[in-house]
Design a protein around this motif. Structure first.
Motif, short mmCIF file in Angstrom:
data_model
loop_
_atom_site.label_atom_id
_atom_site.label_comp_id
_atom_site.label_asym_id
_atom_site.label_seq_id
_atom_site.Cartn_x
_atom_site.Cartn_y
_atom_site.Cartn_z
N THR A 253 0.83 -1.20 0.00
CA THR A 253 0.00 0.00 0.00
C THR A 253 0.87 1.25 0.00
O THR A 253 1.85 1.32 0.75
CB THR A 253 -0.90 0.04 1.26
OG1 THR A 253 -1.63 -1.20 1.35
CG2 THR A 253 -1.88 1.19 1.20
N PRO A 254 0.55 2.25 -0.85
CA PRO A 254 1.30 3.51 -0.80
C PRO A 254 1.23 4.12 0.59
O PRO A 254 0.18 4.10 1.24
CB PRO A 254 0.58 4.38 -1.83
CG PRO A 254 -0.11 3.42 -2.73
CD PRO A 254 -0.52 2.26 -1.86
N TRP A 255 2.34 4.70 1.02
CA TRP A 255 2.38 5.28 2.36
C TRP A 255 2.64 6.77 2.25
O TRP A 255 1.76 7.54 1.94
CB TRP A 255 3.45 4.55 3.17
CG TRP A 255 3.40 4.83 4.64
CD1 TRP A 255 2.32 5.16 5.38
CD2 TRP A 255 4.51 4.78 5.54
NE1 TRP A 255 2.67 5.33 6.70
CE2 TRP A 255 4.01 5.10 6.83
CE3 TRP A 255 5.87 4.50 5.40
CZ2 TRP A 255 4.83 5.14 7.95
CZ3 TRP A 255 6.68 4.53 6.52
CH2 TRP A 255 6.16 4.85 7.78
N HIS A 256 3.85 7.22 2.47
CA HIS A 256 4.15 8.64 2.33
C HIS A 256 5.56 8.81 1.78
O HIS A 256 6.39 7.89 1.85
CB HIS A 256 4.02 9.37 3.67
CG HIS A 256 5.05 8.96 4.69
ND1 HIS A 256 6.33 9.47 4.69
CD2 HIS A 256 4.99 8.08 5.72
CE1 HIS A 256 7.02 8.93 5.68
NE2 HIS A 256 6.22 8.09 6.33
N SER A 257 5.83 9.97 1.20
CA SER A 257 7.15 10.31 0.64
C SER A 257 7.62 9.27 -0.37
O SER A 257 8.83 8.98 -0.48
CB SER A 257 8.18 10.44 1.77
OG SER A 257 7.79 11.44 2.69
N GLY A 258 6.68 8.69 -1.10
CA GLY A 258 7.03 7.71 -2.12
C GLY A 258 7.28 6.32 -1.59
O GLY A 258 7.59 5.40 -2.36
N LYS A 259 7.16 6.12 -0.29
CA LYS A 259 7.37 4.80 0.31
C LYS A 259 6.08 3.98 0.26
O LYS A 259 4.99 4.50 0.03
CB LYS A 259 7.83 4.94 1.77
CG LYS A 259 9.12 5.71 1.93
CD LYS A 259 9.47 5.86 3.40
CE LYS A 259 10.75 6.67 3.59
NZ LYS A 259 11.08 6.85 5.02
N TYR A 260 6.23 2.67 0.48
CA TYR A 260 5.08 1.77 0.54
C TYR A 260 5.13 0.96 1.84
O TYR A 260 6.19 0.86 2.47
CB TYR A 260 5.09 0.80 -0.64
CG TYR A 260 4.51 1.34 -1.93
CD1 TYR A 260 3.35 0.82 -2.47
CD2 TYR A 260 5.14 2.39 -2.60
CE1 TYR A 260 2.81 1.31 -3.66
CE2 TYR A 260 4.62 2.89 -3.79
CZ TYR A 260 3.45 2.35 -4.31
OH TYR A 260 2.93 2.84 -5.48
N GLU A 273 8.28 -1.63 5.86
CA GLU A 273 8.42 -0.42 5.04
C GLU A 273 9.25 -0.72 3.80
O GLU A 273 10.32 -1.32 3.88
CB GLU A 273 9.09 0.69 5.85
CG GLU A 273 9.32 1.97 5.07
CD GLU A 273 10.05 3.02 5.89
OE1 GLU A 273 11.07 3.55 5.41
OE2 GLU A 273 9.60 3.29 7.02
N LYS A 276 11.58 4.11 -0.83
CA LYS A 276 11.21 4.74 -2.10
C LYS A 276 12.11 4.27 -3.24
O LYS A 276 11.63 4.02 -4.35
CB LYS A 276 11.29 6.26 -1.95
CG LYS A 276 10.97 7.02 -3.23
CD LYS A 276 11.09 8.52 -3.01
CE LYS A 276 10.83 9.29 -4.30
NZ LYS A 276 10.95 10.76 -4.11
#
Length: 288
Positions: A253-260, A273, A276
């Motif tokens: 699942t997409p998270w924040h700052s391009g991370k999943y 985590e 990115k």
């Protein structure tokens, strides 16, 4: 009539024809297949390649599955191969060609980030960044000519296997028996790769997580060493401190700052985590 397929950049040191090695020089006509699932990108590359008189485009393909079939039948000298395709990505195409023994020179055209590019530089002969320029393409064609002029040899197979290992796509069958030593209440246990969900780094110690428990690995076992040992299996470095078994990924699942966030498939549904810089490699490894 051959079909169309996606284009990506990267090159491999193999070829399917003997004519170059017999002559001791690159063939007058370099039989080429272009693979890309995006028609505009496909047309652009075909146009650029038309500027090189010795490049003969014998077929195009628009999917990974078609690419394997067409390349196997046509046995070209050169393939421009896209990585991100909907059904079967470029890495998977490369793996199947290696298994079939039909491996031409392969150039990957890629828009990957610096992390991915380093992997190409370490394990391949060449790659091209999208959007590509005529000047850069010219340098690639020169390398192709040089390779085709050399006598045949095993130059590069190990590097390609290393690249596929980085994305978890090397066949484990050729690796042999691999076990990971760990500790269980004073006993030494040997874990098989298929029972390990993921590894984590905690307090400078690597833990191997299975469906039953987390086992500390030997003090001499770093995450880097374990990743190298399992290079032929479906393990993927999600971040600096965690190495996951792709066979046990339930969702991402997409998270924040391009991370999943990756959720593992077991009772605890552990969330991991995804950095990115690793997102594109992760998707490519899963054929997404």
């Amino acid at each position: 009539m051959f079909e169309k397929i996606p284009t990506m950049s990267m090159q491999s040191p193999y070829r399917s024809h003997d004519r170059a090695s017999v002559r001791g020089a690159a063939p007058e006509s370099i039989r080429t297949i272009v693979v890309d699932d995006e028609p505009p990108a496909l047309d652009e590359l075909i146009y650029l390649l038309s500027r090189f008189p010795d490049i003969e485009i014998v077929a195009t393909a628009g999917s990974g599955a078609d690419a394997v079939d067409i390349i196997t039948k046509a046995q070209p000298d050169l393939v421009f191969l896209d990585i991100e395709m909907p059904d079967k990505n470029g890495f998977q195409v490369l793996r199947e060609l290696m298994v079939c023994g039909q491996l031409p020179l392969v150039v990957f055209a890629t828009a990957f980030d610096e992390h991915a590019i380093r992997a190409f530089e370490e394990n391949t002969v060449d790659y091209i960044l999208k959007p590509m320029s005529l000047e850069r393409l010219g340098k690639t064609i020169e390398r192709v000519r040089s390779l085709l002029a050399k006598p045949e040899g095993g130059h590069g197979e190990g590097r390609l296997e290393s690249l596929l290992a980085k994305v978890g796509l090397v066949s484990a069958g050729a690796i042999g028996i691999v076990r990971i030593p760990a500790e269980d209440e004073g006993r030494n246990v040997l874990l098989t790769p298929d029972e390990i969900l993921y590894f984590s780094l905690q307090d400078r110690r690597v833990l191997a997580h299975t469906a039953k428990a987390a086992y500390p690995c030997g003090l001499e076992q770093s995450l880097d060493k374990i990743e190298e040992r399992l290079s032929g299996f479906n393990f993927f470095r999600a971040n600096r401190g965690e190495l996951i078994n792709l066979n046990f990924v339930r969702s991402y699942t997409p998270w924040h700052s391009g991370k999943y966030i990756i959720t593992m498939r077991h009772r605890e549904a552990t969330e991991i985590e995804l950095s990115k810089s690793r997102v594109r490699f992760f998707k490519a490894a899963l054929g997404i």
